[in-house]
Write a protein that holds these residues in place. Structure first.
Motif, PDB file in Angstrom:
ATOM      1  N   LYS A 156       0.766  -1.317   0.117  1.00 54.00           N
ATOM      2  CA  LYS A 156       0.238   0.001   0.129  1.00 54.00           C
ATOM      3  C   LYS A 156       0.912   1.303  -0.039  1.00 54.00           C
ATOM      4  CE  LYS A 156      -3.670   2.108   2.605  1.00 54.00           C
ATOM      5  NZ  LYS A 156      -2.761   3.561   2.687  1.00 54.00           N
ATOM      6  N   GLU A 157       0.823   2.205  -1.237  1.00 51.76           N
ATOM      7  CA  GLU A 157       1.569   3.247  -1.333  1.00 51.76           C
ATOM      8  C   GLU A 157       2.827   2.869  -1.031  1.00 51.76           C
ATOM      9  OE1 GLU A 157       0.379   6.193  -2.264  1.00 51.76           O
ATOM     10  OE2 GLU A 157      -1.976   5.351  -2.136  1.00 51.76           O
TER      11      GLU A 157
ATOM     12  N   GLU B 178      -3.477   3.423  -3.240  1.00 47.71           N
ATOM     13  CA  GLU B 178      -3.344   2.330  -4.067  1.00 47.71           C
ATOM     14  C   GLU B 178      -2.770   0.944  -3.249  1.00 47.71           C
ATOM     15  OE1 GLU B 178      -1.279   2.150  -8.316  1.00 47.71           O
ATOM     16  OE2 GLU B 178       0.045   2.085  -6.871  1.00 47.71           O
TER      17      GLU B 178
ATOM     18  N   LYS C  13      -1.784  -2.754  -3.824  1.00 45.40           N
ATOM     19  CA  LYS C  13      -1.264  -3.843  -4.774  1.00 45.40           C
ATOM     20  C   LYS C  13      -0.935  -4.999  -3.784  1.00 45.40           C
ATOM     21  CE  LYS C  13       1.575  -0.567  -7.475  1.00 45.40           C
ATOM     22  NZ  LYS C  13       2.747  -0.375  -8.149  1.00 45.40           N
TER      23      LYS C  13
ATOM     24  N   THR D 207      -3.654  -4.204  -9.210  1.00 48.17           N
ATOM     25  CA  THR D 207      -3.718  -3.006  -8.573  1.00 48.17           C
ATOM     26  C   THR D 207      -5.285  -2.800  -8.125  1.00 48.17           C
ATOM     27  OG1 THR D 207      -1.848  -2.135  -9.610  1.00 48.17           O
ATOM     28  CG2 THR D 207      -3.180  -0.682  -8.505  1.00 48.17           C
TER      29      THR D 207
ATOM     30  N   ARG E  85      -7.756   0.020  -5.194  1.00 54.39           N
ATOM     31  CA  ARG E  85      -7.719   1.265  -4.659  1.00 54.39           C
ATOM     32  C   ARG E  85      -8.676   1.351  -3.531  1.00 54.39           C
ATOM     33  NH1 ARG E  85      -4.838   5.314  -6.087  1.00 54.39           N
ATOM     34  NH2 ARG E  85      -5.336   7.652  -5.130  1.00 54.39           N
TER      35      ARG E  85
END
Length: 1074
Positions: free
Chosen positions: A513-514, A547, A549, A562, A564
């Protein structure tokens, strides 16, 4: 030149233009002359040719054609004649315009022409003039070598050679005196450049003649002619040689722009000689073509070699040859990975090795020594079937296509494929393909059992490789589509993701995440099975948005997907409300939407207000949320002061309020103020301005009171004004900072109030960033004289005040100081520094400080000296009883130091103390008086300068014996003895020259009885009563000492001795050096 026929050319169309223009041409009479051009334009232009002095309608003399392949237009003039020399024009025209360009044709005439006549007829005068101008042949003086002299060709070749080749040319012509050669070459080169300057702009990139692989010889140069019509001549050994410009003759010229390339075809031994290129009568290039008479004693022979083997060619020459040219199939060969070229130590045997022979290497190989050559074949024999490209290990993915391939040296060869030693049988999935020399094994859909070692066999040769079948991770497409959708939750709710996958073990799964990996924790839960992965984030907050992933990896690959996370929350605060306008019954406001919308749409805004001095906020929009970002509030009290703030509303509720607006009064707008009064500059420096002004006057109904001021500046070279203060100032003065020294600025002041800004008030002219003008003046204590010991550092600082910054010059004896002197300047002073001083640094140094207001100078005398060396041997002599004359040899430093003088000390056997008897002596002799008989005397002589005393020069002991006779009293008859005599000078004054600031010592000796009265004069003015001069008279020895010489002390000095018996005078001249 381009002429456009219409005002505007349609889109896609264009007027004609020349992409390649015809060039000026100079050609020998009887040759083929042609002009060539290329044009562009839409539609395609029509091309026509013309000349200034006649038509071009004769198809035999003028041929116009078009080359479709090269898209070039030609005008050909076969068998060109002198009368066809003219200016030719090329016209390109279409319906939108016309382009024209010109080129000049110059014809070199050879021999006289006879015209057929039908009867006797006298030629016109102009015909005779033409005939006289024609030249049958052009020659140059022959360069012949005389006995004992250098070959004249040496200078011609050297003048056209670069410096790096000077030694080579000298060795070739037997010149060994390089210094003499360079001196003569510079003189000849200057003469040659003066001749060339008359006809050419410049000559460069000279390349001497060399033999090419095609059997021709070439030399070239870059030359820019002053007159394009100037004639270019080629000479061989002083005789003009005709040349062709189409490559068909023995001698040819190929001109490309400024480059002239001369070539000689079909080389023969008699082609050797000195070739020279002249423009008109000026020589521009000379090159000596030497053909070494060499033959092949042993020629290269035919060589047979198998593929992958090396082949060797070898030849033997009759004379040593440093380097021959090798070619293969008419292509020059060079030392490298493919070819190895060697030469024996005696330069007779030359070899060429062709490495790793292949079929492409076969052909004819040639060895060229000068203009002699020999050749032979290289035959490359086949070694049977070979693998040009063998099998290579590959990696295939499960379910995908895999291909193994190899390439043989021959086509139509049959081979077999084996898998782990077993014969491969083709089917619908496994295919065997033969394409000429290429053999392929293609597996359309790989399975796990396809991983094996594959081998291809042909004619006993084998190539094998390994196929590895891998199973990288893959996603379930339905699950991937669902995963890719953003997950939207409210604050404090839970967000979940699940994704199905497949792939070979072992599988490694990471959630990111990020750009940071998520690990199992209080709010994060991760689930994983062999076919599915899941992520759960509880108690989501707005900061968790971003984001998400998933990264799945095994030994065969990596896969990423991916999604969100969107967490809905309260909106952030909007910008502070801005007052657009205010009236007594209405206030208009505007604001911006919040940057943080809470992850969803903004539904509206709540506006609140409070009166100045109150802490209570009350709603201003009683009819519901405001949908827009503007609002007109009419419920106001005239004259009251208000502040406003606004809050955004979304699906989660009302967010935080914005910062409050500026305080605004509910009243009608004010009028802008007028111009400020009495704007003036109170002070300035190199970086600041100080301004002051008076508040503008109020005019009721026209100009209201000013509440503040803005100051703006604009550099003289810029059109943009820059505001110096962001917020208006209340005071009527301001300091502008951050200026560029000596910069020119325009300055203005603008008054402002609630009604807006008034008109600016500025100065009538720009202001320079500098202090008030100050004429340069020196400050602090300054020395006008310095003495420095030789070898020490000379450092002289001087301070000054000046505005603007002055220019500073240092002079030594009225000449700018040398590079040995380091000058360091600042805005307040300057420093002169000599790190290691020498006696030659002695002199008067002058500083000149100058600016636009005036200038000031100051001089300091710096004397560099050292401890003086002692005088030479001292000698004593008695000329007059009771006196001793002391003489000595000068100190070696006397010539180096004009201030060096001498001091004499005396010691007798009674007092036994040293006493100075003479000082400031600039000569080498002194007479000591009062020498008593019966005593011993010793003398010392010291040399003295500005550094101090030298070691003493000691005299021998001087003694006199007192002779006592027997006392006999004999009373003679007393007769009166007259000893009186008029004054006379025993020692006269000497001419003196001294520098300013030094002492000057003058002395003379006078006698007379009665004792005369002595008076000193300077320019006929008595000095006896002048306290600036020290005057003594001891026993007739008259001295005068001037303590500090100045320019006013120059002039005539005289001494007059008076007595009742007469008068005597002597004089001298004192010169003060400047």
């Amino acid at each position: 030149m381009i002429t456009q026929f219409v005002e505007e050319v349609p889109e896609g169309m264009s007027t004609p233009d020349f992409t390649r223009k015809p060039i000026a041409l100079t050609i020998q009479e009887g040759k083929l002359a042609f002009f060539k051009s290329m044009v562009s334009g839409v539609p395609k232009p029509n091309i026509t040719w013309a000349r200034n002095k006649g038509p071009l309608d004769d198809p035999v003399k003028y041929i116009s054609r078009y080359d479709e392949t090269m898209e070039e237009y030609f005008l050909e003039i076969p068998n060109v004649r002198a009368e066809q020399a003219d200016t030719y024009k090329c016209f390109a025209a279409n319906e939108y315009g016309r382009a024209v360009c010109t080129a000049t044709l110059n014809v070199i005439e050879v021999g006289f022409k006879k015209k057929a006549t039908t009867g006797p007829k006298r030629a016109a005068p102009e015909d005779f003039r033409k005939m006289l101008k024609r030249k049958v042949v052009r020659t140059k003086p022959q360069l012949k070598k005389k006995e004992g002299e250098i070959d004249p060709k040496f200078w011609e070749v050297l003048l056209s050679s670069p410096k790096k080749d000077y030694e080579k040319v000298c060795m070739e012509y037997g010149v060994s005196d390089f210094r003499w050669m360079l001196k003569q070459l510079n003189l000849k080169k200057k003469e040659r450049e003066e001749e060339q300057a008359k006809v050419v702009e410049k000559v460069e990139n000279l390349k001497h003649i060399e033999v090419k692989t095609d059997g021709s010889a070439e030399f070239e140069l870059d030359m820019e002619l002053k007159n394009p019509n100037s004639q270019v001549f080629l000479f061989k050994d002083g005789v003009m040689v005709p040349y062709s410009d189409d490559g068909s003759g023995k001698h040819n010229l190929n001109k490309i722009g400024k480059k002239y390339i001369f070539s000689i075809n079909d080389l023969m031994p008699d082609d050797a000689g000195l070739y020279q290129v002249d423009v008109e009568d000026a020589n521009c290039f000379s090159t000596d073509f030497k053909i070494i008479p060499v033959e092949f004693v042993v020629k290269i022979q035919e060589v047979k070699a198998k593929e992958r083997e090396d082949a060797m060619f070898e030849c033997v020459l009759s004379h040593p040859f440093q380097k021959i040219v090798w070619t293969g199939k008419n292509i020059p060969l060079a030392q490298g990975d493919k070819f190895d070229i060697t030469v024996s130590e005696d330069h007779l045997i030359h070899s060429l090795k062709v490495k790793d022979c292949a079929q492409v290497d076969k052909g004819v190989y040639t060895a060229m020594a000068g203009i002699t050559s020999c050749n032979a074949w290289l035959i490359v024999e086949d070694r049977g079937v070979q693998f040009l490209n063998g099998l290579a290990d590959i990696t295939g993915s499960l379910g995908e296509k895999a291909e193994l391939s190899c390439k043989l040296s021959h086509e139509n060869c049959e081979g077999v494929w084996l898998k782990d030693g077993q014969l491969v049988t083709p089917d619908d999935r496994v295919k065997i393909i033969t394409d000429g020399a290429c053999h392929k094994l293609v597996i359309d859909c790989c399975r796990k059992d396809d991983g094996a070692v594959y081998r291809f066999e042909v004619d006993g040769r084998i190539s094998e490789a390994t196929l590895t079948v891998q199973h990288p991770p893959t996603f379930n497409m339905d699950s991937l589509r669902e995963f890719s959708k953003p997950v939207i939750v409210r604050a404090c709710e839970t967000a979940e993701w699940k994704l199905a996958f497949s792939g070979g073990d072992p599988m490694k799964i990471k959630w990111i995440k990020e750009d940071e990996e998520l690990l199992e924790g209080l709010n994060v839960k991760i689930e994983q099975t062999d076919i599915k992965a899941g992520l759960c984030i509880t108690d989501c907050q707005r900061r968790n948005c971003g984001e998400v992933k998933i990264n799945i990896k095994n030994d065969y690959g990596t896969l990423e997907a991916t999604s969100r996370l969107i967490v809905l929350g309260y909106p952030g605060p909007p910008s502070a409300p801005k007052v657009v306008s205010a009236f007594k019954d209405c206030i208009n406001l505007v604001w911006s939407t919040p940057t943080n919308t809470g992850g969803t749409e903004i539904w509206g805004y709540n506006l609140e207000r409070r009166k100045k001095g109150s802490n209570f906020w009350s709603p201003a929009n009683l009819d519901g949320p405001i949908k827009d970002t503007t609002f007109a509030l009419k419920d106001v009290i005239e004259g009251a002061a208000y502040e406003f703030r606004v809050s955004a509303i979304n699906i989660s509720g009302v967010g935080e309020p914005s910062p409050p607006s500026v305080i605004v009064f509910a009243r009608d707008p004010k009028k802008p103020p007028g111009k400020v009064i009495d704007l003036k500059l109170t002070d300035s420096s190199y970086t600041t301005f100080s301004l002051a002004w008076t508040k503008p006057k109020e005019v009721e109904g026209v100009e209201d009171e000013a509440k503040g001021y803005f100051v703006e500046i604009r550099p003289n070279e810029s059109p943009e004004w820059t505001r110096c203060n962001i917020n208006p100032i209340i005071s009527t003065s301001f300091n502008v900072i951050g200026l560029k020294a000596m910069g020119m600025y325009w300055v203005r002041v603008i008054a402002t109030n609630d009604g807006g800004e008034g008109e600016p008030q500025g100065f009538d002219n720009y202001i320079i960033a500098m202090p008030p003008p100050v004429r340069p003046k020196f400050t602090g204590k300054m020395k006008s004289f310095m003495v420095v010991r030789k070898g020490n550092t000379v450092r002289f600082n001087i301070n000054f005040e000046a505005s603007p910054l002055p220019d500073i010059y240092w002079l030594k004896d009225c000449v700018p100081v040398s590079k040995r002197v380091t000058i360091t300047n600042s805005d307040r002073g300057s420093q002169l520094l000599i790190p290691t001083s020498e006696r030659s640094d002695t002199g008067i140094f002058t500083i000149i400080v100058k600016n636009m207001v005036g200038q000031e100078t100051f001089s300091v005398e710096i004397r560099v000296t050292d401890d003086p060396k002692p005088p030479g041997p001292v000698e004593l002599e008695q000329n007059v009883p009771g006196t001793v004359t002391v003489t000595w040899t000068p100190s070696p430093d006397e010539k180096k130091d004009d201030r060096l003088h001498y001091i004499v000390y005396k010691r007798d056997s009674v007092k036994r103390t040293w006493r100075m008897v003479a000082d400031s002596l600039f000569n080498h002799k002194f007479t000591v008086i009062n020498i008593l008989p019966g005593r011993e005397y010793n003398f010392r002589v010291f040399a003295k300068n500005d550094m101090g005393l030298s070691e003493p020069a000691v005299s021998p002991t001087w003694r006199t014996t007192r002779i006592k006779d027997k006392f006999i009293l004999d009373m003679p008859d007393v007769k009166g003895l007259d000893l009186q005599c008029p004054p006379s000078f025993l020692l006269r004054l000497k001419i003196r020259t001294a520098p300013p600031g030094y002492e000057c010592y003058m002395s003379c000796a006078v006698r007379g009885d009665p004792k005369p009265h002595v008076t000193w004069y300077h320019n006929n003015v008595s000095l006896n009563t002048n306290t600036n001069y020290l005057i003594t008279n001891v026993c007739g020895v008259c001295t005068m000492l001037i303590l500090k010489i100045g320019p006013k002390d120059s002039g005539d000095y005289s001494v007059i001795a008076d007595s009742p018996l007469g008068r005597a005078e002597c004089s001298t001249k004192l010169t003060v050096r400047e």
